[in-house]
Design a protein around this motif. Sequence first.
Motif, PDB file in Angstrom:
ATOM      1  N   PRO A 137       0.833  -1.208   0.000  1.00  0.00           N
ATOM      2  CA  PRO A 137       0.000   0.000   0.000  1.00  0.00           C
ATOM      3  C   PRO A 137       0.866   1.256   0.000  1.00  0.00           C
ATOM      4  CG  PRO A 137       0.047  -0.955   2.196  1.00  0.00           C
ATOM      5  CD  PRO A 137       0.842  -1.882   1.315  1.00  0.00           C
ATOM      6  N   SER A 139       0.850   5.676  -0.615  1.00  0.00           N
ATOM      7  CA  SER A 139       0.097   6.925  -0.702  1.00  0.00           C
ATOM      8  C   SER A 139       0.963   7.994  -1.359  1.00  0.00           C
ATOM      9  CB  SER A 139      -0.331   7.412   0.691  1.00  0.00           C
ATOM     10  OG  SER A 139      -1.135   6.455   1.339  1.00  0.00           O
ATOM     11  N   ASP A 149       2.813   2.706   3.160  1.00  0.00           N
ATOM     12  CA  ASP A 149       1.978   2.700   4.353  1.00  0.00           C
ATOM     13  C   ASP A 149       2.212   1.505   5.274  1.00  0.00           C
ATOM     14  OD1 ASP A 149       0.711   5.070   3.512  1.00  0.00           O
ATOM     15  OD2 ASP A 149      -0.595   3.918   2.180  1.00  0.00           O
ATOM     16  N   ASN A 201      -9.025  -6.161  -4.762  1.00  0.00           N
ATOM     17  CA  ASN A 201      -9.271  -4.747  -5.052  1.00  0.00           C
ATOM     18  C   ASN A 201     -10.746  -4.351  -5.012  1.00  0.00           C
ATOM     19  OD1 ASN A 201      -6.573  -4.734  -7.410  1.00  0.00           O
ATOM     20  ND2 ASN A 201      -6.600  -3.733  -5.430  1.00  0.00           N
ATOM     21  N   ARG A 281      -8.729  -1.430   6.929  1.00  0.00           N
ATOM     22  CA  ARG A 281      -8.620  -0.220   6.113  1.00  0.00           C
ATOM     23  C   ARG A 281      -9.052   1.025   6.876  1.00  0.00           C
ATOM     24  NH1 ARG A 281     -11.238  -2.207   0.339  1.00  0.00           N
ATOM     25  NH2 ARG A 281      -9.833  -3.965  -0.037  1.00  0.00           N
TER      26      ARG A 281
END
Length: 360
Positions: A137, A139, A149, A201, A281
């Motif tokens: 992950p 960002s 992350d 996803n 999440r």
Amino acid sequence: MNVLIVGAGAIGCLIGSKLAHANQQVTLVGRPAFVEAVRARGLLLVDESGRYTVRNVRAVGSLLEALDRSPTAFDLVIFTVKSYDTETAVADLQHALDATGAPAPALLSVQNGVGNEDVLAAALPNVSVLAGSITTPVSVEGPGAIHVDKRGYTLGLGLWRAAAAGPALFDATCVLLENGGFAVKRYENAQAMKWTKLLMNMMGNATCAILDESPQMVFTDDGVVDMEIEAWRETLRVMAAAQIPALNMDKYPFATLAPLIRYAPKPLIRPILRSQIGGARGGKLPSLHIDLHSDKRRSEVGWLNGAVVRKGSEVGVAVPVNQALTAVLGSLAADPAAAAGWRRNHARLLAAVKPQAQKQ
């Protein structure tokens, strides 16, 4: 290897910075703000071990500029653009190759969803096409600046179509990325890898975008959770009909869990999803939400839930939930002003799917 990366977002910058940090030749194609930032101060990467500036990266504004200014031919082009930009990007590559007379390199898609590899293979029929799937992950903090992350760099690779030197090229690409610091998992079935990543996803992605809510909020509603379970079940039925197996990828054991997802009572599955999706999440918004609420007027839903709809039509499997999610989010992408009527409106979304999709 001389590597060209098309798409300077989170994944493109991650791969580019890791390869360049390992002293590979890397050129990144991005927008003017990205090019200006990287030329001024390099790529910025922040992970659990610190903050790094990578300066040995060439940043260019177009594929024509990349090919025209490269001292040697590119061995590999990595596509990390949004799926709705793939056709335009590969057309630009074709134009640049024709204009410069450069030899066509191998192609690697490290993109979400299903369908990008087919677009690349159709556009350049005589080169090897590789499929990639990244579970790290990342960002974006700003142009040319990213934040990893979670700990670990994991990347799956499969050979989608082999040209004359396909197997050797695949091995070289695996070694390239391993030397760049990625834990590379080789998959014999590239299609199964991409469809399993699709399962990862799609969960909560379109729903969060439509409802304008975080996963944590969305997964408090039993009705919405059951709808998400049914979307998964439709996808697994489509995969079974198409003879595409679910795989165990990284820490996600879909091959093991597929029978449970398909046949266990939904009340038994809800707590797992609340923990793994809503809890893990939390308030982080998924990609389809970011695109919709950034007013891009385009959405990757057609390569996620929409891919299930297309394959379901091919193999004769009904997919009403995925069809509804694709239709609703597609309409909102075209008319973002209408999104206000769907915000936190769980009842409206549940009413948009066919009644049989709500069965326990």
